[in-house]
Design an enzyme around this catalytic site. Structure first.
Site, PDB file in Angstrom:
ATOM      1  N   TYR A 154      45.645  19.723 -10.766  1.00  0.00           N
ATOM      2  CA  TYR A 154      44.470  19.230 -11.484  1.00  0.00           C
ATOM      3  C   TYR A 154      44.940  18.381 -12.647  1.00  0.00           C
ATOM      4  CZ  TYR A 154      40.556  18.757 -14.573  1.00  0.00           C
ATOM      5  OH  TYR A 154      39.602  18.206 -15.379  1.00  0.00           O
TER       6      TYR A 154
ATOM      7  N   ASN B 231      56.661  11.714 -11.252  1.00  0.00           N
ATOM      8  CA  ASN B 231      56.462  12.656 -10.153  1.00  0.00           C
ATOM      9  C   ASN B 231      55.822  13.925 -10.709  1.00  0.00           C
ATOM     10  OD1 ASN B 231      57.193  13.281  -7.201  1.00  0.00           O
ATOM     11  ND2 ASN B 231      57.730  15.118  -8.347  1.00  0.00           N
TER      12      ASN B 231
ATOM     13  N   LEU C 118       0.851  -1.202   0.000  1.00  0.00           N
ATOM     14  CA  LEU C 118       0.000   0.000   0.000  1.00  0.00           C
ATOM     15  C   LEU C 118       0.881   1.245   0.000  1.00  0.00           C
ATOM     16  CD1 LEU C 118      -2.844  -0.989   2.465  1.00  0.00           C
ATOM     17  CD2 LEU C 118      -2.505  -1.575   0.050  1.00  0.00           C
TER      18      LEU C 118
ATOM     19  N   ALA D  89      -0.503   4.477  -1.503  1.00  0.00           N
ATOM     20  CA  ALA D  89      -1.299   5.538  -2.123  1.00  0.00           C
ATOM     21  C   ALA D  89      -1.446   6.775  -1.247  1.00  0.00           C
ATOM     22  CB  ALA D  89      -2.686   4.997  -2.478  1.00  0.00           C
ATOM     23  N   GLY D  90      -1.153   6.617   0.032  1.00  0.00           N
ATOM     24  CA  GLY D  90      -1.408   7.708   0.981  1.00  0.00           C
ATOM     25  C   GLY D  90      -0.570   8.944   0.690  1.00  0.00           C
TER      26      GLY D  90
ATOM     27  N   ARG E 291       2.001  14.970   6.799  1.00  0.00           N
ATOM     28  CA  ARG E 291       2.928  15.462   7.817  1.00  0.00           C
ATOM     29  C   ARG E 291       4.382  15.523   7.354  1.00  0.00           C
ATOM     30  NH1 ARG E 291       2.373  12.117  12.906  1.00  0.00           N
ATOM     31  NH2 ARG E 291       1.072  10.671  11.714  1.00  0.00           N
TER      32      ARG E 291
ATOM     33  N   LYS F  54       5.193  10.582  -0.202  1.00  0.00           N
ATOM     34  CA  LYS F  54       5.873  10.061   0.994  1.00  0.00           C
ATOM     35  C   LYS F  54       6.747   8.843   0.704  1.00  0.00           C
ATOM     36  CE  LYS F  54       3.517   8.089   4.477  1.00  0.00           C
ATOM     37  NZ  LYS F  54       2.821   8.022   5.767  1.00  0.00           N
TER      38      LYS F  54
ATOM     39  N   ALA G 223      60.387  23.762 -13.596  1.00  0.00           N
ATOM     40  CA  ALA G 223      59.306  24.416 -12.861  1.00  0.00           C
ATOM     41  C   ALA G 223      58.799  25.613 -13.646  1.00  0.00           C
ATOM     42  CB  ALA G 223      59.798  24.852 -11.488  1.00  0.00           C
TER      43      ALA G 223
HETATM   44  C1  UD1 Z   1      -3.591   1.436   9.846  1.00  0.00           C
HETATM   45  C2  UD1 Z   1      -4.484   0.348  10.433  1.00  0.00           C
HETATM   46  C3  UD1 Z   1      -4.259   0.270  11.935  1.00  0.00           C
HETATM   47  C4  UD1 Z   1      -2.810   0.022  12.250  1.00  0.00           C
HETATM   48  C5  UD1 Z   1      -1.952   1.077  11.574  1.00  0.00           C
HETATM   49  C6  UD1 Z   1      -0.501   0.706  11.708  1.00  0.00           C
HETATM   50  C7  UD1 Z   1      -6.473   0.346   9.032  1.00  0.00           C
HETATM   51  C8  UD1 Z   1      -7.884   0.754   8.908  1.00  0.00           C
HETATM   52  N1  UD1 Z   1      -5.844   0.679  10.148  1.00  0.00           N
HETATM   53  O1  UD1 Z   1      -4.032   2.666  10.396  1.00  0.00           O
HETATM   54  O2  UD1 Z   1      -5.042  -0.787  12.484  1.00  0.00           O
HETATM   55  O3  UD1 Z   1      -2.599   0.028  13.645  1.00  0.00           O
HETATM   56  O4  UD1 Z   1      -2.237   1.152  10.159  1.00  0.00           O
HETATM   57  O5  UD1 Z   1       0.283   1.776  11.261  1.00  0.00           O
HETATM   58  O6  UD1 Z   1      -5.952  -0.313   8.153  1.00  0.00           O
HETATM   59  N2  UD1 Z   1      -3.204   3.776   2.337  1.00  0.00           N
HETATM   60  C9  UD1 Z   1      -3.542   3.660   1.018  1.00  0.00           C
HETATM   61  N3  UD1 Z   1      -4.798   4.022   0.623  1.00  0.00           N
HETATM   62  C10 UD1 Z   1      -5.723   4.487   1.492  1.00  0.00           C
HETATM   63  C11 UD1 Z   1      -5.368   4.594   2.850  1.00  0.00           C
HETATM   64  C12 UD1 Z   1      -4.110   4.222   3.249  1.00  0.00           C
HETATM   65  O7  UD1 Z   1      -2.714   3.251   0.191  1.00  0.00           O
HETATM   66  O8  UD1 Z   1      -6.835   4.780   1.039  1.00  0.00           O
HETATM   67  C13 UD1 Z   1      -1.858   3.386   2.752  1.00  0.00           C
HETATM   68  C14 UD1 Z   1      -1.083   4.560   3.322  1.00  0.00           C
HETATM   69  O9  UD1 Z   1      -0.309   5.161   2.310  1.00  0.00           O
HETATM   70  C15 UD1 Z   1      -0.191   3.887   4.350  1.00  0.00           C
HETATM   71  C16 UD1 Z   1      -1.010   2.688   4.802  1.00  0.00           C
HETATM   72  O10 UD1 Z   1      -1.975   2.462   3.805  1.00  0.00           O
HETATM   73  O11 UD1 Z   1       0.998   3.398   3.782  1.00  0.00           O
HETATM   74  C17 UD1 Z   1      -1.667   2.888   6.156  1.00  0.00           C
HETATM   75  O12 UD1 Z   1      -2.532   3.993   6.086  1.00  0.00           O
HETATM   76  P1  UD1 Z   1      -2.740   4.933   7.308  1.00  0.00           P
HETATM   77  O13 UD1 Z   1      -3.772   5.929   6.978  1.00  0.00           O
HETATM   78  O14 UD1 Z   1      -1.424   5.402   7.791  1.00  0.00           O
HETATM   79  O15 UD1 Z   1      -3.322   3.870   8.346  1.00  0.00           O
HETATM   80  P2  UD1 Z   1      -3.615   4.140   9.861  1.00  0.00           P
HETATM   81  O16 UD1 Z   1      -4.798   5.000   9.993  1.00  0.00           O
HETATM   82  O17 UD1 Z   1      -2.382   4.536  10.531  1.00  0.00           O
END
Ligand code: UD1
Ligand code: CA
Length: 459
Positions: A361, A372, A6, A8-9, A13, A20, A418
């Site tokens: 250089y 040398n 995964l 896509a997030g 921050r 990211k 030289a």
């Molecule tokens: C998620 C878990 C949580 C766990 C935590 C660990 C769920 C609902 N919750 O929460 O139980 O303790 O991870 O860190 O799964 N991402 C996508 N598409 C989306 C949403 C997220 O690709 O639509 C990816 C994000 O880029 C990230 C990962 O999934 O890499 C986790 O997403 P994030 O929103 O950080 O999950 P948490 O809310 O932290």
């Protein structure tokens, strides 16, 4: 086996324009570390779910072996895995990893996969002193029954310290069925991947769990501070491995390897060195403090003195380089060569036992053996349009403050006086120099200062 990563997030921050998962850890995008780990498991299919940052993400990661699934909009982790389903092979299980959890190890995933077998759902969990923010693992009679996200949890559930790392493995057909039945009726209005746990239990599928070798493997990157912390964790792991292999590190906390460093026996590395790309250091070689070395081979017994920068070069056995040398791409130094302070070299071959000890250089140059090169020697390799070669044959002696205007050749055993500006070839075994004759002007007098003043230039 299938692996879904995964990625896509958006990583708000990080406060960055770069997606990211493309932020570098040890010189590689976070996502590349996770992809490498998936490959090390021998996964038949690796599907990366991308979204935020669009095509920047697939373009930044190498690999014709990867499938890419676009998730737009991003409606939660369960929705993300759904986007990958079409690429999965239903015959094997599916492992879910996170593109921003870069330190996960093959050994840990091996344990998780073993715990799940072919028909269970496997969850990687950890106990945290401060579990806030994470999904809590709810057990009844010791068995996992569901995961409750922090935002949906009541105080009693929030008190549970066993949390979901997010990493799980499941039989693929069942996973597809459970995902198909997800709802987003929760605090975040998202399709939670974690809800497949309750669905599995409802179907009578057992939920197994495993723990990582080290908690740091499950940590995600959400901020620059977390990225820096994981960088140090990664470097610490690597420094430990080098020391286990016999490398003497002056301080394991002050080493950065951004690529692949291989060392022979009895190699020592002083503080604050950075190694990038593929670097190979031979037996008994030593690297002084504050060196940056990239894509280079260093021969046995070579000494690299402090503050040296080397890129795309090869250094012969027992050579002595630096301090303050800069060796640019295409530098090839033979055995027992000496390249000293404030010497820059580029695309230059220097054969055994030759020396350029100070302030020079040498560009596009071929230097023979036992030559040398005096202080202040400059090859004028560039005429403003093209680069030209300088050849200095074996046993030549180049006097200090000499310019060699390329293309030009210094014959075997030749000596240049030289201060010479060499514009034509210098013959073998002869002294060649270009120098205005020295004169003394007997009649000259230093101008006197203002009335009663001291002569100019005297304090
Ligand atoms: C998620 C878990 C949580 C766990 C935590 C660990 C769920 C609902 N919750 O929460 O139980 O303790 O991870 O860190 O799964 N991402 C996508 N598409 C989306 C949403 C997220 O690709 O639509 C990816 C994000 O880029 C990230 C990962 O999934 O890499 C986790 O997403 P994030 O929103 O950080 O999950 P948490 O809310 O932290
Ligand atoms: Ca979230």
């Amino acid at each position: 086996m299938n692996v879904v990563i995964l990625a896509a997030g958006m990583g708000k921050r990080m406060r960055s324009d770069l997606p990211k998962v493309l932020h570098p850890l040890a010189g590689q995008p976070l996502l590349a570390h996770v992809v490498d780990c998936a490959r090390s498991l021998g996964a038949a299919r690796i599907v990366v779910v991308y979204g935020h940052g669009g095509d920047l993400v697939p373009r930044a990661i190498d690999g014709s072996d990867l499938c890419w699934a676009l998730q737009a909009p991003q409606l939660g982790t369960g929705h993300a895995v759904m986007q990958a389903l079409a690429h999965l092979d239903a015959a094997g299980p599916t492992l879910v990893l996170y593109g921003d959890v870069p330190l996960i190890r093959r050994e840990t995933l091996g344990r998780l996969i073993a715990a799940a077998g072919s028909d269970r759902l496997g969850l990687l969990t950890v106990e945290l002193d401060d579990p806030s923010g994470y999904g809590r693992v709810v057990r009844e009679g010791g068995r996992i029954v569901r995961i409750v996200e922090h935002k949906d949890a009541d105080p009693a559930t929030r008190a549970i310290r066993e949390v979901n790392t997010g990493i799980l493995v499941a039989p693929t057909a069942a996973l597809a069925r459970w995902l198909g039945a997800l709802s987003n009726d929760n605090a975040q209005k998202e399709y939670y991947l974690t809800d497949v746990v309750a669905a599995a239990v409802h179907d009578g599928v057992e939920v197994a769990s495993a723990r990582p070798v080290d908690v740091v493997e499950t940590l995600g990157v959400n901020s620059k501070a977390q990225l820096a912390a994981l960088e140090r964790a990664f470097q610490g792991r690597l420094a430990q491995r080098l020391m286990d292999e016999g490398v003497q590190l002056a301080d394991p906390a002050r080493l950065d390897v951004r690529g692949e460093l291989t060392c022979g026996r009895d190699v020592s590395i002083d503080v604050n060195c950075i190694f990038e790309g593929k670097v190979d250091i031979g037996d008994g070689a030593s690297i002084g403090a504050h060196c940056v070395i990239r894509d280079t081979r260093i021969g046995a017994g070579a000494q690299i003195l402090p503050f040296t920068l080397i890129e795309n070069a090869s250094i012969g056995a027992r050579a002595r380089i630096g301090p303050f040398a800069r060796l640019r791409p295409g530098t090839e130094l033979g055995e027992e060569t000496h390249v000293g302070n404030f010497v820059e070299m580029k695309n230059t071959r220097m054969a055994a036992k030759s020396k350029a000890n100070h302030l020079s250089y040498l560009g596009d140059t071929v230097v023979g053996e036992r030559v040398n090169i005096g202080a202040g020697t400059i090859t004028c390799n560039y005429d403003g349009a093209s680069k030209h070669q300088t050849v200095i044959e074996d046993d030549a002696f180049i006097g200090s403050d000499t310019q060699l205007v390329a293309p030009v050749r210094v014959g075997r055993g030749a000596t240049l006086g030289a201060g010479t500006t060499l514009t034509r070839d210098a013959p073998e075994d002869k002294l060649t120099l270009s120098r205005a004759p020295q004169t003394t002007v007997e009649s000259w007098q230093r101008p006197a200062g203002k009335a009663g003043g001291k002569p100019a230039g005297k304090p």
